[in-house]
Structure formats: structure tokens, C-alpha cells
Design an enzyme around this catalytic site. Structure first.
Site, PDB file in Angstrom:
ATOM      1  N   CYS A 116       0.809  -1.227   0.000  1.00 58.70           N
ATOM      2  CA  CYS A 116       0.000   0.000   0.000  1.00 58.70           C
ATOM      3  C   CYS A 116       0.841   1.276   0.000  1.00 58.70           C
ATOM      4  O   CYS A 116       0.311   2.363  -0.209  1.00 58.70           O
ATOM      5  CB  CYS A 116      -0.947   0.012   1.185  1.00 58.70           C
ATOM      6  N   HIS A 256      -3.316   7.250   2.686  1.00 58.09           N
ATOM      7  CA  HIS A 256      -3.748   5.957   2.150  1.00 58.09           C
ATOM      8  C   HIS A 256      -5.078   5.597   2.821  1.00 58.09           C
ATOM      9  O   HIS A 256      -5.260   5.858   4.020  1.00 58.09           O
ATOM     10  CB  HIS A 256      -2.679   4.903   2.455  1.00 58.09           C
ATOM     11  N   ASN A 286     -10.238   0.081   0.154  1.00 57.41           N
ATOM     12  CA  ASN A 286      -8.778   0.104   0.033  1.00 57.41           C
ATOM     13  C   ASN A 286      -8.383  -0.404  -1.353  1.00 57.41           C
ATOM     14  O   ASN A 286      -8.472  -1.597  -1.620  1.00 57.41           O
ATOM     15  CB  ASN A 286      -8.175  -0.772   1.140  1.00 57.41           C
TER      16      ASN A 286
HETATM   17  O1  UT7 Z   1      -3.664  -1.241   3.621  1.00 50.88           O
HETATM   18  C1  UT7 Z   1      -2.850  -2.287   4.054  1.00 50.88           C
HETATM   19  C2  UT7 Z   1      -2.723  -2.324   5.520  1.00 50.88           C
HETATM   20  N1  UT7 Z   1      -3.909  -2.854   6.105  1.00 50.88           N
HETATM   21  C3  UT7 Z   1      -4.540  -2.201   7.077  1.00 50.88           C
HETATM   22  O2  UT7 Z   1      -4.172  -1.096   7.402  1.00 50.88           O
HETATM   23  C4  UT7 Z   1      -5.655  -2.908   7.796  1.00 50.88           C
HETATM   24  C5  UT7 Z   1      -5.495  -2.764   9.279  1.00 50.88           C
HETATM   25  N2  UT7 Z   1      -6.497  -3.482  10.035  1.00 50.88           N
HETATM   26  C6  UT7 Z   1      -7.798  -3.088  10.104  1.00 50.88           C
HETATM   27  O3  UT7 Z   1      -8.185  -2.121   9.453  1.00 50.88           O
HETATM   28  C7  UT7 Z   1      -8.720  -3.798  11.046  1.00 50.88           C
HETATM   29  O4  UT7 Z   1      -7.978  -4.647  11.869  1.00 50.88           O
HETATM   30  C8  UT7 Z   1      -9.845  -4.621  10.337  1.00 50.88           C
HETATM   31  C9  UT7 Z   1     -10.834  -3.658   9.704  1.00 50.88           C
HETATM   32  C10 UT7 Z   1      -9.236  -5.528   9.282  1.00 50.88           C
HETATM   33  C11 UT7 Z   1     -10.597  -5.442  11.376  1.00 50.88           C
HETATM   34  O5  UT7 Z   1     -11.113  -4.611  12.386  1.00 50.88           O
HETATM   35  P1  UT7 Z   1     -10.854  -4.953  13.915  1.00 50.88           P
HETATM   36  O6  UT7 Z   1     -11.562  -3.928  14.694  1.00 50.88           O
HETATM   37  O7  UT7 Z   1      -9.383  -5.071  14.114  1.00 50.88           O
HETATM   38  O8  UT7 Z   1     -11.599  -6.319  14.076  1.00 50.88           O
HETATM   39  P2  UT7 Z   1     -11.002  -7.741  14.530  1.00 50.88           P
HETATM   40  O9  UT7 Z   1     -10.148  -8.305  13.455  1.00 50.88           O
HETATM   41  O10 UT7 Z   1     -10.428  -7.595  15.893  1.00 50.88           O
HETATM   42  O11 UT7 Z   1     -12.319  -8.581  14.645  1.00 50.88           O
HETATM   43  C12 UT7 Z   1     -13.325  -8.303  15.648  1.00 50.88           C
HETATM   44  C13 UT7 Z   1     -14.446  -9.284  15.464  1.00 50.88           C
HETATM   45  C14 UT7 Z   1     -13.999 -10.741  15.336  1.00 50.88           C
HETATM   46  O12 UT7 Z   1     -14.951 -11.558  15.976  1.00 50.88           O
HETATM   47  P3  UT7 Z   1     -14.675 -12.139  17.447  1.00 50.88           P
HETATM   48  O13 UT7 Z   1     -13.407 -12.934  17.317  1.00 50.88           O
HETATM   49  O14 UT7 Z   1     -14.532 -10.928  18.316  1.00 50.88           O
HETATM   50  O15 UT7 Z   1     -15.884 -12.945  17.700  1.00 50.88           O
HETATM   51  C15 UT7 Z   1     -14.050 -10.997  13.863  1.00 50.88           C
HETATM   52  O16 UT7 Z   1     -14.260 -12.339  13.533  1.00 50.88           O
HETATM   53  O17 UT7 Z   1     -15.156  -8.987  14.261  1.00 50.88           O
HETATM   54  C16 UT7 Z   1     -15.238 -10.178  13.457  1.00 50.88           C
HETATM   55  N3  UT7 Z   1     -15.240  -9.791  12.060  1.00 50.88           N
HETATM   56  C17 UT7 Z   1     -16.353  -9.458  11.400  1.00 50.88           C
HETATM   57  N4  UT7 Z   1     -17.638  -9.384  11.767  1.00 50.88           N
HETATM   58  C18 UT7 Z   1     -18.536  -8.974  10.842  1.00 50.88           C
HETATM   59  C19 UT7 Z   1     -14.171  -9.694  11.235  1.00 50.88           C
HETATM   60  N5  UT7 Z   1     -14.573  -9.290  10.029  1.00 50.88           N
HETATM   61  C20 UT7 Z   1     -15.920  -9.131  10.090  1.00 50.88           C
HETATM   62  C21 UT7 Z   1     -16.905  -8.728   9.171  1.00 50.88           C
HETATM   63  N6  UT7 Z   1     -18.184  -8.660   9.579  1.00 50.88           N
HETATM   64  N7  UT7 Z   1     -16.594  -8.389   7.908  1.00 50.88           N
END
Ligand code: UT7
Length: 336
Positions: A116, A256, A286
Site C-alpha cells: 500500500c 492511504h 482500500n
Molecule cells: O492497507 C494495508 C494495511 N492494512 C490495514 O491497514 C488494515 C489494518 N487493520 C484493520 O483495518 C482492522 O484490523 C480490520 C478492519 C481488518 C478489522 O477490524 P478490527 O476492529 O481489528 O476487528 P477484529 O479483526 O479484531 O475482529 C473483531 C471481530 C472478530 O470476531 P470475534 O473474534 O470478536 O468474535 C471478527 O471475527 O469482528 C469479526 N469480524 C467481522 N464481523 C462482521 C471480522 N470481520 C468481520 C466482518 N463482519 N466483515
């Protein structure tokens, strides 16, 4: 002799027509519009449809538009750099394919893979060629067809990405405007958190890698988020301090677009109001190397000669960086 500075003299961007909404994703995986909006700020993303279409088709649209609006003869282009993580093929470079498709014949070209942060890495690389005095017209493309590496059964990644790209024309500046400073960083140990497992020399494509879905984006969201949120803000503040820029000196932050919360944190650390931050993540998601040129294109009308811009990114690798530039033309005066 005064130092030659590289300036962006034209910008164009392109996104495919098809729009994949959160509502549609709700039917494909276990997710909700509400979850996606609150965690990422994304409402919809564009997807490139059509057999045989790849990243070069996105880049070609961007470069064609760029050449037209800057009245540039393709024969006069010296160099084309394409930032992408979804090249048409492993080799040759997508930059070569774009050059061929738009009729650029006198340039050399290559790709840069910095995930990215690729557009920033490419802009800095391109500016070095201009600064030597030997190269007069350099095109930098940032484009990705992320839908080609996204698993649409994986809710943790498929909601994030979209397809789009943009291109800028760099030329030697005639005044004090142009790229003034940059800081780029890499931490290869971060690769464990964000990568594509197969298709490279370590794990070439096989039935097994396809069955295991190893040709898709693999991301551990939380560690990537933690790094992104601090590093993108750190490097943006660093570029301000290095250049004695106060918040009020900055006309625009061009971040970004990976996650609304990362953008907010960066703007907050820089002391910037939302009105000074280019944000279109809601409509495109993204698009990896496409995000920054897509923003510059969308905001072109509001950009004035001499405006202080900070461009900032964080991505897989890990890679991150920021560029300080003075915008070199009145955007309103140029067709969009
Ligand atoms: O551009 C390249 C670099 N990449 C980035 O900068 C991305 C950086 N990371 C992020 O933006 C975030 O970590 C995400 C948007 C990818 C995820 O958000 P988060 O607040 O970190 O969520 P998480 O991964 O901690 O997941 C929280 C919960 C999980 O469930 P449990 O384990 O708490 O039951 C996930 O399974 O949300 C769940 N989850 C979803 N639920 C509904 C993950 N994806 C989804 C979804 N819909 N699409």
C-alpha cells in the site's frame, strides 16, 4: 547550481463501473453494513469485471486520460513506473504492458512492489530521476485489481478492498513547487501479518495451494492495525517536524485509505481538521496503490499552486512513509 525539483504536473484516475455494496456483501458472507462502516468506514467498492481484464487496464485508462489532459505526446515520456501488488502477470512488468497499450515507445519502465506504500515509493523513485536533470517526463501509476486476490468467502478481508488506480506526470519544476521531502520505511519482519502465501518462488502454484486458498490476501487485521495507526501518524509528524510545518501550514493530508480509524488517528496527531483531509474510503475501500492518486484526482479542483500537501501511507511489508510536496498547478484551471 540550484537543485532540480520534481513536480506533479498532471493527475488522472479511473475506477471500474461495477459497484459492490455492503448490502451485497451481506448476502455473500456473515457481515453487516453496520460492522463494516463502524470498523472501516467503507460503504462500497468498485470491481473490475470482464474476462482477461487486469491491472494494466486500470492503469491504461488512467495514463490515457493523463496524456490527454496534459497534452503530452506519448513519444516524449522518458520513464513509466507502476506501483502494484496485482501485476497482470508475475513478469513482465505491468508498467511495460501499460506503456504498450497507450503507445509509449521511447521510455523504459518497471514496477515497484511496496504494497500500500507503493505509490509513495514510486513517486520518490521517480523524483530522483527528474532531479538528475536527465529525465524530463516521468509517469507514475498506482493501480490494483485487488478483487483478483481477494477471497470472497473470507469476511475479514473481502469487505476491505476494491479496484482502481491513478497516474501522475512528473516534470522538473520551474519554481519552488514540487516534491520537497520524503521519509520511507520498511520492516520486513511485518510480513508474517500480511502477505500472499503462494504463487511466489517459495510456494509455487499447485493444486494444493489453490485448494488451500493460498493465492489470496492473508491478513491478521489487529497487528497490522496497531502498526499502521502508529507508524503512519509517526512518519507524518516526522515530515512536519523536519520541514518546520505547523498544522496551519498544511493545506491537505492525502492519506492511504485502508481504514477510517487509521486516517482519523493520523489527522489527529498532525493537528488537522477533517476538512483538510482527503477521504473517499467510503466509496472505494482500500484500492492499495490506487488510493492516493484517486484522492488527488478527486480533489484536483480544490488544489491550488503552492498548497502544502502531506501524502502518507502504510502497507504490507511492512512499508510506510510520507512525502511533503508543494502543489505545482491550479487544479481548477485544468480539465478533470
Ligand atoms: O492497507 C494495508 C494495511 N492494512 C490495514 O491497514 C488494515 C489494518 N487493520 C484493520 O483495518 C482492522 O484490523 C480490520 C478492519 C481488518 C478489522 O477490524 P478490527 O476492529 O481489528 O476487528 P477484529 O479483526 O479484531 O475482529 C473483531 C471481530 C472478530 O470476531 P470475534 O473474534 O470478536 O468474535 C471478527 O471475527 O469482528 C469479526 N469480524 C467481522 N464481523 C462482521 C471480522 N470481520 C468481520 C466482518 N463482519 N466483515
Amino acid at each position: 547550481m540550484t537543485k532540480i525539483r520534481a513536480a506533479i504536473k498532471g493527475i488522472h484516475a479511473w475506477a471500474p463501473e461495477y459497484v459492490l455494496t455492503n448490502k451485497e456483501l451481506e448476502k455473500m458472507v456473515d457481515t453487516t453494513d453496520e460492522w463494516i462502516m463502524t470498523r472501516t468506514g467503507i460503504k462500497e467498492r468498485h470491481i473490475l469485471k470482464g474476462e482477461g481484464k487486469g491491472t494494466s487496464d486500470i492503469g491504461t485508462e488512467a495514463v490515457k486520460g493523463l496524456l490527454k489532459k496534459t497534452n503530452t505526446n506519448p513519444d516524449d515520456i522518458d520513464l513509466v513506473i507502476c506501483a502494484t501488488v496485482t501485476p497482470d502477470m508475475v513478469y513482465p512488468a505491468t508498467a511495460n504492458i501499460i506503456s504498450d497499450k497507450v503507445g509509449i515507445k521511447n521510455a523504459f519502465s518497471f514496477d515497484i512492489n511496496a504494497a500500500c506504500s507503493g505509490f509513495l515509493y514510486s513517486l520518490v523513485t521517480a523524483s530522483q530521476f527528474i532531479e538528475t536533470g536527465k529525465y524530463k517526463k516521468v509517469i507514475v501509476v498506482g493501480a490494483d485489481k485487488m478483487s483478483s486476490v481477494v477471497d470472497y468467502t473470507d469476511r475479514t478481508t473481502c469487505v476491505l478492498f476494491g479496484d482502481a488506480g491513478g497516474a501522475v506526470l512528473l516534470e522538473p519544476s520551474e519554481d519552488e513547487n514540487g516534491i520537497i521531502d520524503s521519509r520511507l520505511y520498511t520492516d520486513g519482519s511485518g510480513r508474517v501479518h500480511l502477505h500472499q502465501k503462494a504463487g511466489g518462488s517459495v510456494r509455487p502454484a499447485s493444486h494444493e495451494t489453490v485448494d488451500n486458498k493460498e493465492h489470496f490476501v492473508y491478513q491478521e487485521g489487529q497487528p497490522v492495525f496497531k502498526f499502521a495507526v502508529t507508524r503512519m501518524a509517526d512518519v507524518s509528524v516526522e515530515i512536519m517536524e523536519r520541514n518546520n510545518l505547523k498544522s496551519e501550514d498544511i493545506s491537505w493530508l492525502v492519506p492511504h485509505q485502508a481504514n477510517m480509524r487509521i486516517i482519523d488517528a493520523t489527522a489527529r496527531r498532525m493537528g488537522l481538521e477533517k476538512e483538510k483531509v482527503m477521504i473517499n474510503i467510503e466509496r472505494y475501500g482500500n484500492t492499495t496503490n490506487g488510493t492516493i492518486p484517486m484522492c488527488l484526482h478527486e480533489w484536483q479542483d480544490q488544489l491550488k499552486k503552492g498548497d502544502n500537501l502531506v501524502l502518507a501511507a502504510f502497507g504490507g511489508g511492512f512499508t510506510w512513509g510520507a512525502i511533503y510536496l508543494k502543489w505545482a498547478f491550479d487544479g481548477k484551471a485544468v480539465a478533470k
